[in-house]
Design a protein around this motif. Structure first.
Motif, PDB file in Angstrom:
ATOM      1  N   ASP A 117      -9.259   6.614 -10.691  1.00  0.00           N
ATOM      2  CA  ASP A 117      -8.324   8.277 -10.676  1.00  0.00           C
ATOM      3  C   ASP A 117      -7.206   7.979 -11.034  1.00  0.00           C
ATOM      4  OD1 ASP A 117     -10.034   9.384  -8.362  1.00  0.00           O
ATOM      5  OD2 ASP A 117     -10.054   7.435  -7.788  1.00  0.00           O
ATOM      6  N   THR A 118      -5.958   7.220 -10.394  1.00  0.00           N
ATOM      7  CA  THR A 118      -5.014   6.603 -11.039  1.00  0.00           C
ATOM      8  C   THR A 118      -4.706   7.733 -13.031  1.00  0.00           C
ATOM      9  OG1 THR A 118      -4.982   4.703 -11.645  1.00  0.00           O
ATOM     10  CG2 THR A 118      -4.174   5.359  -9.157  1.00  0.00           C
ATOM     11  N   HIS A 119      -5.791   6.435 -13.756  1.00  0.00           N
ATOM     12  CA  HIS A 119      -4.900   6.976 -14.874  1.00  0.00           C
ATOM     13  C   HIS A 119      -6.217   7.798 -15.582  1.00  0.00           C
ATOM     14  CE1 HIS A 119      -2.221   4.285 -13.992  1.00  0.00           C
ATOM     15  NE2 HIS A 119      -1.938   4.203 -15.489  1.00  0.00           N
ATOM     16  N   SER A 120      -7.795   7.720 -15.631  1.00  0.00           N
ATOM     17  CA  SER A 120      -8.566   8.502 -15.922  1.00  0.00           C
ATOM     18  C   SER A 120      -9.227  10.164 -15.332  1.00  0.00           C
ATOM     19  CB  SER A 120      -9.922   7.752 -16.566  1.00  0.00           C
ATOM     20  OG  SER A 120      -9.442   7.040 -16.360  1.00  0.00           O
ATOM     21  N   ASN A 127       1.099  -1.002   0.165  1.00  0.00           N
ATOM     22  CA  ASN A 127       0.111  -0.111   0.210  1.00  0.00           C
ATOM     23  C   ASN A 127       1.052   0.701   0.268  1.00  0.00           C
ATOM     24  OD1 ASN A 127      -1.728  -2.446   1.812  1.00  0.00           O
ATOM     25  ND2 ASN A 127      -3.225  -0.814   0.435  1.00  0.00           N
ATOM     26  N   LYS A 128       0.398   1.716  -1.105  1.00  0.00           N
ATOM     27  CA  LYS A 128       1.530   3.207  -1.605  1.00  0.00           C
ATOM     28  C   LYS A 128       0.970   4.116  -1.370  1.00  0.00           C
ATOM     29  CE  LYS A 128       5.544   1.402  -0.644  1.00  0.00           C
ATOM     30  NZ  LYS A 128       6.349   1.916   0.444  1.00  0.00           N
ATOM     31  N   ALA A 129      -0.269   4.702  -0.672  1.00  0.00           N
ATOM     32  CA  ALA A 129      -0.836   6.011  -0.783  1.00  0.00           C
ATOM     33  C   ALA A 129      -0.819   7.633  -0.883  1.00  0.00           C
ATOM     34  CB  ALA A 129      -1.998   5.756   0.607  1.00  0.00           C
ATOM     35  N   GLY A 130      -2.010   8.258  -0.715  1.00  0.00           N
ATOM     36  CA  GLY A 130      -1.476   9.438  -1.170  1.00  0.00           C
ATOM     37  C   GLY A 130      -0.978  10.245  -2.131  1.00  0.00           C
ATOM     38  N   ALA A 131      -1.759  11.589  -2.953  1.00  0.00           N
ATOM     39  CA  ALA A 131      -2.446  12.692  -3.436  1.00  0.00           C
ATOM     40  C   ALA A 131      -2.969  12.386  -4.556  1.00  0.00           C
ATOM     41  CB  ALA A 131      -1.094  12.343  -3.665  1.00  0.00           C
ATOM     42  N   ASN A 132      -4.734  11.606  -4.067  1.00  0.00           N
ATOM     43  CA  ASN A 132      -4.978  10.519  -4.862  1.00  0.00           C
ATOM     44  C   ASN A 132      -4.837   9.887  -5.425  1.00  0.00           C
ATOM     45  OD1 ASN A 132      -8.442  10.778  -5.386  1.00  0.00           O
ATOM     46  ND2 ASN A 132      -7.527  11.263  -7.652  1.00  0.00           N
ATOM     47  N   GLY A 133      -3.876   8.482  -4.992  1.00  0.00           N
ATOM     48  CA  GLY A 133      -3.125   7.345  -5.597  1.00  0.00           C
ATOM     49  C   GLY A 133      -2.135   8.134  -6.546  1.00  0.00           C
ATOM     50  N   GLN A 134      -1.040   9.309  -7.153  1.00  0.00           N
ATOM     51  CA  GLN A 134      -0.445   8.824  -7.476  1.00  0.00           C
ATOM     52  C   GLN A 134       0.436   9.194  -7.258  1.00  0.00           C
ATOM     53  OE1 GLN A 134      -0.327  13.726  -9.555  1.00  0.00           O
ATOM     54  NE2 GLN A 134      -1.763  14.189  -7.704  1.00  0.00           N
ATOM     55  N   ILE A 135       1.380   9.278  -5.786  1.00  0.00           N
ATOM     56  CA  ILE A 135       2.434   8.103  -5.225  1.00  0.00           C
ATOM     57  C   ILE A 135       2.701   6.791  -5.639  1.00  0.00           C
ATOM     58  CG2 ILE A 135       3.658   8.237  -2.971  1.00  0.00           C
ATOM     59  CD1 ILE A 135       2.172  10.292  -1.763  1.00  0.00           C
ATOM     60  N   GLY A 136       1.620   5.835  -5.038  1.00  0.00           N
ATOM     61  CA  GLY A 136       1.851   4.632  -5.825  1.00  0.00           C
ATOM     62  C   GLY A 136       2.422   4.549  -7.123  1.00  0.00           C
ATOM     63  N   ALA A 137       1.044   5.512  -8.068  1.00  0.00           N
ATOM     64  CA  ALA A 137       0.992   5.487  -9.350  1.00  0.00           C
ATOM     65  C   ALA A 137       2.393   5.704  -9.858  1.00  0.00           C
ATOM     66  CB  ALA A 137       0.339   6.390 -10.469  1.00  0.00           C
ATOM     67  N   GLU A 138       3.474   6.466  -9.830  1.00  0.00           N
ATOM     68  CA  GLU A 138       4.724   7.314  -9.978  1.00  0.00           C
ATOM     69  C   GLU A 138       5.861   6.581  -9.390  1.00  0.00           C
ATOM     70  OE1 GLU A 138       7.993  11.270  -9.709  1.00  0.00           O
ATOM     71  OE2 GLU A 138       6.085  10.957  -8.144  1.00  0.00           O
ATOM     72  N   LEU A 139       5.551   5.298  -8.110  1.00  0.00           N
ATOM     73  CA  LEU A 139       6.102   4.169  -7.576  1.00  0.00           C
ATOM     74  C   LEU A 139       6.516   2.976  -9.221  1.00  0.00           C
ATOM     75  CD1 LEU A 139       8.502   3.055  -5.880  1.00  0.00           C
ATOM     76  CD2 LEU A 139       6.658   2.623  -4.226  1.00  0.00           C
ATOM     77  N   ALA A 140       5.164   2.879  -9.522  1.00  0.00           N
ATOM     78  CA  ALA A 140       4.938   1.611  -9.888  1.00  0.00           C
ATOM     79  C   ALA A 140       5.730   2.202 -11.727  1.00  0.00           C
ATOM     80  CB  ALA A 140       3.810   1.465 -10.339  1.00  0.00           C
ATOM     81  N   ALA A 141       5.885   3.646 -11.845  1.00  0.00           N
ATOM     82  CA  ALA A 141       6.500   3.601 -13.377  1.00  0.00           C
ATOM     83  C   ALA A 141       7.602   3.320 -13.118  1.00  0.00           C
ATOM     84  CB  ALA A 141       5.471   5.047 -13.555  1.00  0.00           C
ATOM     85  N   TRP A 182     -14.863  13.442  -1.428  1.00  0.00           N
ATOM     86  CA  TRP A 182     -13.996  12.816  -0.802  1.00  0.00           C
ATOM     87  C   TRP A 182     -12.527  13.074  -1.169  1.00  0.00           C
ATOM     88  CZ3 TRP A 182     -15.959   8.076  -3.422  1.00  0.00           C
ATOM     89  CH2 TRP A 182     -15.630   7.686  -3.787  1.00  0.00           C
ATOM     90  N   GLY A 183     -12.520  14.090  -1.722  1.00  0.00           N
ATOM     91  CA  GLY A 183     -11.398  15.207  -2.493  1.00  0.00           C
ATOM     92  C   GLY A 183     -11.702  15.819  -3.845  1.00  0.00           C
ATOM     93  N   VAL A 184     -10.945  16.752  -4.140  1.00  0.00           N
ATOM     94  CA  VAL A 184     -11.280  17.664  -5.171  1.00  0.00           C
ATOM     95  C   VAL A 184     -10.529  17.119  -5.915  1.00  0.00           C
ATOM     96  CG1 VAL A 184     -10.035  20.215  -6.241  1.00  0.00           C
ATOM     97  CG2 VAL A 184     -11.176  19.787  -4.006  1.00  0.00           C
ATOM     98  N   GLY A 185     -11.618  16.515  -7.096  1.00  0.00           N
ATOM     99  CA  GLY A 185     -10.803  16.105  -8.077  1.00  0.00           C
ATOM    100  C   GLY A 185     -11.404  14.689  -8.148  1.00  0.00           C
ATOM    101  N   SER A 186     -11.780  14.427  -7.025  1.00  0.00           N
ATOM    102  CA  SER A 186     -12.090  12.909  -6.787  1.00  0.00           C
ATOM    103  C   SER A 186     -13.044  12.948  -7.613  1.00  0.00           C
ATOM    104  CB  SER A 186     -12.714  12.374  -5.995  1.00  0.00           C
ATOM    105  OG  SER A 186     -13.965  13.366  -5.443  1.00  0.00           O
TER     106      SER A 186
END
Length: 323
Positions: free
Chosen positions: A95-98, A66-80, A158-162
């Motif tokens: 959230d992460t891709h659309s 689990n790498k939470a944060g920034a509406n999924g950005q932290i985990g997605a960047e780590l994977a990229a 649950w957040g701006v841009g969610s």
């Protein structure tokens, strides 16, 4: 044949054979599945439903990270940024891709360029719920109430841009209504505010909305999907009520771009079989999701279409997070 061409051809063939041979032994160590959300939520539950069966089929542990944060950005960047070797998977979603690519101008990963789609996992229908006493019994009455009181009704998210905000903006665009957006730090906080009467409505995953609905604490007036959800067969879709809104969240597995095709093919095969298991149907329904078995090529097209669809709403509603 030109000697240089022959050498290049031989080199290419040897590289292809070496890659295929390496892929045949895959995996030789544990595989990490990054979940860009905290433990305990729907994303985490989905990963832990498919993880054990995928592990059994691969013959190696699948470790949920689990790498939470920034509406999924932290985990997605780590994977990229992870090595493209098949040992790092990402549970991607709307959230992460659309949504994130259109909401965050300074996003640090390219959603449709830096990942290889592998397989679709499931769809999570979103729904609109209303506070008790609002005076609307269905979506048509809710739209009429909002239209007669422009800017006076408040909806939470649950957040701006969610996904919860963007889905409600889809409904607002379809109906021509204007409401006040009140973002909260998480779905639980916004749900508590709704039940407490501090806001009037919100979009919530149908699995989360059904329990307080059954307890009589709020009204569940529609599901934003093409068909009714199996877990709530009595709740009509937006389309049935005359509104062309389909705003389901989605989940799929992606890997870093450049991962060997043989590895992607193996993961695609195993994941599609896992998603199709009869034993997972009831657990999926209990989590408020439904299977979405897509192959790699199908998922690639689906992700591109979803990014464009959500992006149009985000642009029209002028949703942006400047950080």
């Amino acid at each position: 044949m030109n000697r240089r061409i022959a050498l290049n051809l031989a080199f290419g063939l040897s590289l292809l054979c070496a890659t295929a041979a390496w892929a045949q032994g895959y995996p030789e160590r544990p595989v990490r599945l990054i979940v860009p959300w905290p433990p305990g939520g729907t994303s985490d539950a989905i990963a832990r439903l498919i993880g054990p069966e995928l592990s059994r089929r691969l013959g190696q542990p699948v470790v949920i990270d689990n790498k939470a944060g920034a509406n999924g950005q932290i985990g997605a960047e780590l994977a990229a940024r992870a090595p493209a070797d098949g040992y790092t998977l990402l549970l991607a979603n709307a959230d992460t891709h659309s949504i994130n690519p259109s909401v965050f101008p300074k996003i640090r990963y390219k959603a449709l360029e830096e990942f290889e789609p592998v397989a679709g996992i499931c769809n999570l229908p979103l729904s609109i719920i209303l506070r008790n006493g609002l005076g609307a019994r269905d979506l048509k009455e809710f739209a009429a109430l909002a239209k007669n009181s422009p800017g006076k009704l408040a909806f939470g998210s649950w957040g701006v841009g969610s996904a919860s905000q963007v889905a409600m903006e889809m409904f607002s665009k379809e109906t021509g209504v204007s409401m006040l957006h009140v973002p909260f730090p998480g779905a639980a906080a916004s749900l508590a505010a709704l039940m407490g009467g501090q806001i009037d409505a919100m979009v919530l995953p149908i699995g989360m909305a059904d329990q307080p609905r059954k307890a009589g604490r709020l009204q569940l007036v529609g599901v934003a999907a093409q068909k009714r959800f199996a877990g709530t067969p009595d709740v009509p879709t937006f389309i049935e009520q005359g509104f062309k809104v389909d705003a389901g969240n989605w989940f799929g597995i992606v890997v870093p771009r450049g991962t060997p095709k043989a590895v992607v093919d193996r993961l695609e095969k195993e994941l599609n079989e896992v998603v199709g298991l009869a034993a997972l149907r009831e657990p999926f329904t209990l989590q408020g999701v439904e299977p979405m078995p897509l192959g790699a090529a199908q998922l690639r097209m689906f992700m591109a279409n979803e990014a464009a669809r959500w992006g149009r709403t985000i642009k029209a509603a002028h949703i942006q997070v400047l950080d």
